[in-house]
Scaffold this motif. Structure first.
Motif, mmCIF file in Angstrom:
data_model
loop_
_atom_site.group_PDB
_atom_site.id
_atom_site.type_symbol
_atom_site.label_atom_id
_atom_site.label_comp_id
_atom_site.label_asym_id
_atom_site.label_seq_id
_atom_site.Cartn_x
_atom_site.Cartn_y
_atom_site.Cartn_z
ATOM 1 N N THR A 30 0.839 -1.184 0.000
ATOM 2 C CA THR A 30 0.000 0.000 0.000
ATOM 3 C C THR A 30 0.885 1.249 0.000
ATOM 4 O O THR A 30 1.947 1.281 0.604
ATOM 5 N N MET A 31 0.445 2.293 -0.690
ATOM 6 C CA MET A 31 1.263 3.485 -0.920
ATOM 7 C C MET A 31 1.019 4.591 0.113
ATOM 8 O O MET A 31 1.834 5.491 0.262
ATOM 9 N N THR B 241 3.806 5.762 2.185
ATOM 10 C CA THR B 241 4.541 4.495 2.269
ATOM 11 C C THR B 241 4.878 3.951 0.885
ATOM 12 O O THR B 241 4.959 2.744 0.690
ATOM 13 N N VAL B 242 5.058 4.847 -0.073
ATOM 14 C CA VAL B 242 5.377 4.415 -1.441
ATOM 15 C C VAL B 242 6.653 3.577 -1.456
ATOM 16 O O VAL B 242 6.736 2.558 -2.140
ATOM 17 N N ASN C 239 -7.169 -3.791 1.866
ATOM 18 C CA ASN C 239 -6.630 -2.737 2.720
ATOM 19 C C ASN C 239 -5.764 -1.732 1.966
ATOM 20 O O ASN C 239 -5.137 -0.881 2.585
ATOM 21 N N PHE C 240 -5.745 -1.849 0.639
ATOM 22 C CA PHE C 240 -4.955 -0.906 -0.140
ATOM 23 C C PHE C 240 -5.568 0.483 -0.038
ATOM 24 O O PHE C 240 -6.776 0.649 -0.165
ATOM 25 N N THR C 241 -4.725 1.487 0.202
ATOM 26 C CA THR C 241 -5.214 2.831 0.473
ATOM 27 C C THR C 241 -4.724 3.824 -0.569
ATOM 28 O O THR C 241 -3.531 3.899 -0.861
ATOM 29 N N TRP C 242 -5.655 4.594 -1.124
ATOM 30 C CA TRP C 242 -5.296 5.680 -2.038
ATOM 31 C C TRP C 242 -4.967 6.934 -1.237
ATOM 32 O O TRP C 242 -5.563 7.203 -0.201
ATOM 33 N N GLY C 243 -4.072 7.736 -1.766
ATOM 34 C CA GLY C 243 -3.831 9.059 -1.213
ATOM 35 C C GLY C 243 -4.772 10.065 -1.861
ATOM 36 O O GLY C 243 -5.359 9.800 -2.912
ATOM 37 N N PRO C 244 -4.912 11.243 -1.255
ATOM 38 C CA PRO C 244 -5.848 12.234 -1.781
ATOM 39 C C PRO C 244 -5.307 13.047 -2.956
ATOM 40 O O PRO C 244 -6.034 13.852 -3.536
ATOM 41 N N THR C 245 -4.031 12.826 -3.314
ATOM 42 C CA THR C 245 -3.466 13.543 -4.460
ATOM 43 C C THR C 245 -2.817 12.527 -5.413
ATOM 44 O O THR C 245 -1.663 12.686 -5.828
ATOM 45 N N MET C 246 -3.576 11.505 -5.777
ATOM 46 C CA MET C 246 -3.030 10.427 -6.593
ATOM 47 C C MET C 246 -2.611 10.890 -7.979
ATOM 48 O O MET C 246 -1.690 10.320 -8.577
ATOM 49 N N THR C 247 -3.260 11.896 -8.529
ATOM 50 C CA THR C 247 -2.835 12.374 -9.844
ATOM 51 C C THR C 247 -1.403 12.886 -9.772
ATOM 52 O O THR C 247 -0.622 12.688 -10.719
#
Length: 453
Positions: A226-227, A238-239, A401-409
């Motif tokens: 997960t990033m 956590t990239v 449980n993989f989580t996206w960040g709020p600035t994925m672009t």
């Protein structure tokens, strides 16, 4: 609530959420009697009077056929489709530009991983009060509706209608494999050995694209890398972590040994030519990828097959997820009720779901779509294999449980730029992970989001 307070709250509320989570995303109360965090339709979504024309941007192959069906049945609500590049290949930047110029379409296709980014830009309309939306949640696979809600029990609004998901598997040229005495690989070590065998036969096992950061993210996802993580009210980037490094080092070795084609970009004529000629013989891709090969490598009909993703450990059953989209009602639309009505129809109507699966290869998010006859039948192009059985199994092996960040672009842009430098021999994928992590943390801070080490 003051405008400045609402803007600050909006930034605090865009927490991204846990992708594929079977529970609703973390709530963030609006305060002041429930004011919405973003400018949106919110409390009012009244139908327009008179005839309406809606602009819709999407890159799904065959979408025009679904739109034509809608238009034939809804003379007072006509949809005008604009076919666009896939999200990070151009649509997202064009949408962002259009939003700034006040010229955004009424509806747009946005992948789950980019919803938070567009909400942070105040680019989405809250359609929770539009007719039919409140009752629609039960029609979709739970985790996809949670992605659309951005808040526990939908109290923070509904910002999209789920369209499809993207469980990943391995597409491979069975005829080539049979000729060389190879079987579908079960581990990544075996896949690398096959790459060497295929190279001796003048073939690449696959291409490594510098323009598909979502694809590489799917590979990380399979390894539970997960990033982003939530740390209370803050974000932890956590990239660059051991699980990610394992994936990066593996592909770096294939690149260094020239076992993968690095001069071919995803979804390009050059790649399609390589598929048709047999120069490139596998593709780790999502369920929707079946139509990409079918429509662009027509001379290879009957020669492909689908197998589970190779595993990091023998006997594993992990899969990544690549893509999966929603239909969003963009901010600034003058017709939120009609746009929401079309979005719901497009992603729940039996005929529309059949068209999107047949023409676009979409693996539907609607529960009813999972019972489509086409998902249970042999597919001629793939040697009459029931390929969706493989994707159905893959969907059960996707880490919830993989989580996206709020600035994925932004994160995707950093990852893509770094990958381009890797292919050019200027850096390594390991260093790209380190740099992407640092750049992503800076991106969060620039959006006034808390970041913890």
């Amino acid at each position: 609530m003051a405008v400045r307070d609402r803007e600050s709250l909006a930034r605090r509320c865009v927490i991204g959420g846990t992708v594929l989570a079977l529970t609703a995303l973390t709530a963030c109360g609006a305060g002041d009697g429930g004011d919405k965090a973003d400018g949106a339709a919110g409390a009012s979504c009244k139908p327009s009077s008179g005839k309406v024309t809606l602009d819709y941007w999407s890159w799904v192959p065959g979408m025009q056929k679904a739109v034509d069906l809608w238009n034939s049945e809804n003379p007072d609500i006509q949809v005008k489709l604009k076919t666009t590049p896939s999200g990070n290949a151009g649509t997202y930047q064009n949408l962002s530009n259009a939003l700034k110029a006040g010229k955004a379409p009424d509806l747009g296709q946005v992948e789950y991983d980019s919803l938070a980014s567009f909400r942070l830009k105040e680019g989405l309309t809250d359609i929770s009060s539009c007719p039919g939306v409140e009752e629609a949640g039960d029609k979709f696979v739970d985790w996809t509706w949670s992605q659309a809600e951005f808040g526990a029990d939908g109290k923070d609004g509904v910002w999209a209608v789920p369209q499809d998901t993207g469980p990943m598997a391995l597409f491979y040229r069975k005829d080539v494999y049979d000729k060389l005495g190879l079987k579908a690989p079960t581990t990544w070590d075996e896949y690398a050995e096959q790459a060497r065998t295929l190279k001796k036969d003048g073939k690449y096992i696959t291409h490594f694209s510098q323009t598909d950061p979502n694809w590489f993210t799917g590979l990380l996802w399979q390894n539970k890398a997960t990033m982003f993580e939530r740390d209370g009210d803050a974000w932890k980037v956590t990239v660059d972590r051991p699980e990610s490094r394992q994936v990066a080092d593996y592909w770096q070795k294939l690149i260094d040994d020239k076992l993968v084609a690095t001069d071919l970009q995803g979804f390009s004529p050059a790649l399609y030519k390589a598929w048709n000629s047999g120069e490139v013989v596998t593709w780790v891709s999502a369920a929707w990828g079946y139509s990409t090969i079918r429509d662009n490598a027509k001379s290879t009909a009957g020669k492909w097959a689908v197998a589970p993703m190779p595993q990091w450990q023998e006997g594993g059953q992990q899969a990544g997820n690549w893509g999966g989209s929603t239909t969003t009602v963009m901010s600034g639309t003058k017709h939120p009720a009609e746009a929401a009505k079309f979005a719901l129809w497009l992603n729940t109507d039996a005929e529309a779901l059949e068209i999107l699966n047949r023409e676009g290869g979409l693996y539907p998010a609607a529960k009813a779509g999972l019972d489509l006859p086409a998902l249970k039948e042999p597919v001629d192009f793939y040697g009459k294999q029931k390929i969706f059985d493989v994707f159905a199994q893959a969907s059960t092996g996707v880490d919830t449980n993989f989580t996206w960040g709020p600035t994925m672009t932004d994160t995707y842009r950093f990852l893509s730029d770094g990958t381009a430098n890797t292919v050019a021999g200027k850096t390594t994928l390991g260093d790209v992970l380190k740099d992407t992590g640092a750049q992503s943390a800076d991106s969060l801070r620039k959006q006034s989001l808390d970041v913890t080490e």
